[in-house]
Design a protein around this motif. Sequence first.
Motif, mmCIF file in Angstrom:
data_model
loop_
_atom_site.group_PDB
_atom_site.id
_atom_site.type_symbol
_atom_site.label_atom_id
_atom_site.label_comp_id
_atom_site.label_asym_id
_atom_site.label_seq_id
_atom_site.Cartn_x
_atom_site.Cartn_y
_atom_site.Cartn_z
ATOM 1 N N ARG A 61 0.863 -1.180 0.000
ATOM 2 C CA ARG A 61 0.000 0.000 0.000
ATOM 3 C C ARG A 61 0.898 1.229 0.000
ATOM 4 N NH1 ARG A 61 -5.359 -1.430 1.960
ATOM 5 N NH2 ARG A 61 -5.242 -3.575 2.726
ATOM 6 N N ASN A 62 0.273 2.394 -0.149
ATOM 7 C CA ASN A 62 1.034 3.644 -0.126
ATOM 8 C C ASN A 62 1.859 3.749 1.153
ATOM 9 O OD1 ASN A 62 -0.227 4.268 -2.496
ATOM 10 N ND2 ASN A 62 -1.688 5.718 -1.604
ATOM 11 N N GLN A 207 -3.787 4.849 -5.285
ATOM 12 C CA GLN A 207 -2.669 3.981 -4.925
ATOM 13 C C GLN A 207 -1.483 4.241 -5.856
ATOM 14 O OE1 GLN A 207 -2.296 1.683 -2.354
ATOM 15 N NE2 GLN A 207 -4.178 2.559 -1.499
ATOM 16 N N ASN A 230 -4.648 5.625 2.716
ATOM 17 C CA ASN A 230 -5.479 4.693 1.976
ATOM 18 C C ASN A 230 -6.890 5.231 2.119
ATOM 19 O OD1 ASN A 230 -3.467 2.602 1.199
ATOM 20 N ND2 ASN A 230 -3.135 2.673 3.408
#
Lengths: 516, 516
Positions: A61-62, A207, A230
Amino acid sequence: MNLGLIPAKWAALTPQRTALIDIPHQRRINWADLDTRVRRLANGLRALGLRSGDRVAVLSRNSIEYQELYFAVGRAGLVLLPLNWRLSTDALRTLVTDAEPAVLVASAEFRNVASELGRAVDLVSLLYYGPTEDGSYEELIASAPDSEPPWCEQVRDTDPYFILYTGGTTGMAKGVVHSHRSAAAGMLNQTVAERIVPSDVYLLTGQMFHIPVVLSMNYLAHGCPVVLMNFDAQQALAVIEQERVSAFLGITTMLNWMLAVPGFDSYDLSSLRNIQYGGGPMPSAVVRAVAEAFPCGLIQGYGQTEGTTMSFLSQEDHRDALRGVHPHRLRSCGREGFGTRIRVVDPNGHEVPRDGKTPGEIVVRSEANMLGYFRRPELTAATLQNGWMRTGDVATWDHDRYLYIVDRLKDMIISGGEKIYSIEVEEAIGRHPAVLECAVIGVPDERWGESVKAFVVLKPDQKATEEDILDVARKHLASYQKPRSVEFIAELPKAPTGKLLKRALRAPYWADKDIP
Amino acid sequence: MNLGLIPAKWAALTPQRTALIDIPHQRRINWADLDTRVRRLANGLRALGLRSGDRVAVLSRNSIEYQELYFAVGRAGLVLLPLNWRLSTDALRTLVTDAEPAVLVASAEFRNVASELGRAVDLVSLLYYGPTEDGSYEELIASAPDSEPPWCEQVRDTDPYFILYTGGTTGMAKGVVHSHRSAAAGMLNQTVAERIVPSDVYLLTGQMFHIPVVLSMNYLAHGCPVVLMNFDAQQALAVIEQERVSAFLGITTMLNWMLAVPGFDSYDLSSLRNIQYGGGPMPSAVVRAVAEAFPCGLIQGYGQTEGTTMSFLSQEDHRDALRGVHPHRLRSCGREGFGTRIRVVDPNGHEVPRDGKTPGEIVVRSEANMLGYFRRPELTAATLQNGWMRTGDVATWDHDRYLYIVDRLKDMIISGGEKIYSIEVEEAIGRHPAVLECAVIGVPDERWGESVKAFVVLKPDQKATEEDILDVARKHLASYQKPRSVEFIAELPKAPTGKLLKRALRAPYWADKDIP
């Protein structure tokens, strides 16, 4: 310009200024520290034995680490391969088998998938980071020198910089290769559209394996902090208030969710200067609601992974349309960007009339166009022709060159030799008051080649029959455009981004046939 | 990007919008007409037998035709050679002998000089325009087809686009060659600094044979109208009011003249958004006066023909300094621009301390750096080294990388092995209340190599002796910095732009020697 040098510039100019704010992990990093880690990471990756052009895959994820990797691979003359963690392990295995990364970096959360992928491809190294990690990513950084990576100087700006796979859900995924130059050209279009000032703060809502990462990269290029999260609508509002966010990209669904957050009016959104939205035109009613609710300018962008943002409906266009000057332009995705040339052409490559009625394919000339599809020379040659990129998007354009997207070329239905644009049929069906949303596809038809099939989702507590739907279609459409069948379903198949997946609707009907 | 395509873009997007406003000739032209003329002109020039890379010289004051030529040569794959009409015919003859243009285009006003130059070089064609012309320029346009010039597609953006000669007064003139890419990179820096919006209107105050032509080109690239004039302070104010000008470049002298126009307050200057100034730091008192008088942001740019604008003191820097935050920064020419890296280095190439005291040479890395000097490979190699350009400008820089110009490297005096910066000596002498302005040079000295000589202009009705001047110098300077001689003169030699010509002061002393 090597985009991996962005942190070098700002570590020199504003070393103590925050570069990244990582909301999920409650961390922030300044430019000086970011640049040092990026240099070490670049040296560390090369120390694994990697050569210029080798791919470094990321499954995460980021996070701050993700952005570090974007910069470090540029600085090291390597190529980033951001993986869509929403895909199945099978789909991801197909991608890495195609792209053959030399290194895979994953956050601890994706450890199981990552180790499976590691068995599918010949990796030099598999690195992890995150709260429950094995320390390998941090060890690589700690053990590497912080000297300037010498390979950086050898990178030409037309060298590949990252590969983003699209169409991943069908097994027909293709890797879109962007160079430093093409990404920078996309960023220039954004600079002109967004009119960035040094005090801006950008919120990345998407994303980092999707092309809008170029938007956040651009704010970083201007030395402006980027907030990573997110997406969650309530949290997004809180973050805008707390971090004094000035700009973000909102797809329709996100904006609708934000507007529906209880106590919306209690958030201080006065720091906002720009909301960009995209992924197809937004219903005018939503645009008006957003314009009323958010105290800032609106920009619509139309883009593709292959060309980043290609056209813009500008702040001024919105301002004019909202006060009644050319109000229909709210349905347009605007005009070509600063460094872009756009034409709408017929199958022979001739411009279609600028009458707002005649559809044609959008073709684009721009330094922001991708280098090509990874290891797909024929598909590349079919897409990039004489310096122009075929988008596969069907649109009309008006006298002033405003574009109105009609359909994806591949969503167009040909029945009895007649072209039917699914969006037109969907608009007609959408007029029935009981319809929440619908999707129209072509299904095989022995007599007509294809026939029109509509999938309809009804509003809660509302009813309609197939005949009711056909009635409304008959009223607004030509006979040949009318659906042959209507199917009621609970919800339409959508990507997590909210994008409708017509492929999933079509698949059962075309399983043993060539998809048109 | 071929900059010759700028009118093609805006002829498509805003065909009826004004592109150029020619104040002296009271004409204006829209994008559609401009683009048609540019296409015809490009085809016409090639029809004369010119080949890609051939030079087209221009001898003219600012005019619509001049801008047409900038675009047409780009479109035709040719190279523009703008000539400084303020030079003597002898100096111009030297330039054209060096650059060997194939075509010379001149306005009627310069017919005599042009025909003399035509005898010095082997021209394919000599074309004239203007009210008393022979019609040859217009005939070329009228006789050529308006089809898209096919050579445009063959131009690579690293191909030469124009050559601007500098140092023309000494016979040592050198042609600075810029490509489409380097000019576009300079324009990008300007886009970020000026934050251009579609409603902007730019006033070109300088002449189109000087590098700030890149600033007006950039506004044209954004589709904004450019107003052409031959600068006059009163007329400039009237034009700003009349054409709703939003931005211009003002050198110190121009701004002083404008402030001194009788009835300054009666002009409506509310359309202004940005004034950029340059050509060395402006006295803080003038900056403050300008900030008070003009209702807009201020930007200081530091640049050279070789690199266009390299550093900027931004709107925010001015705003802060004027309200007392880092007020000394008004003496700085700011920090590196968006696409630029700047270092201040000692003769070994190592960065000097960022202490605001230690002088070094400014070196610049940027895509905006020139390709090189025309046909001067050795000089080019001495200037462009390992991707960095030596500017020959001596500066200090502070902790935050703000640059403070100390001297031109070639104006630095070395006496008895000690480096003496002429600006420091000039500042000391300037403290004497009777001194209007002064200039300090090095003259040959058998014992010390060079010794310091000061030229002083006294204020009207004021008096001072050589001893008075030496007294004030002794008070503020180290012994070795003190002038050995003082000469009172009526005025300092200056270029028409207001730039001090130290070469002219030095020449008599160094006539039979190597200039250090």
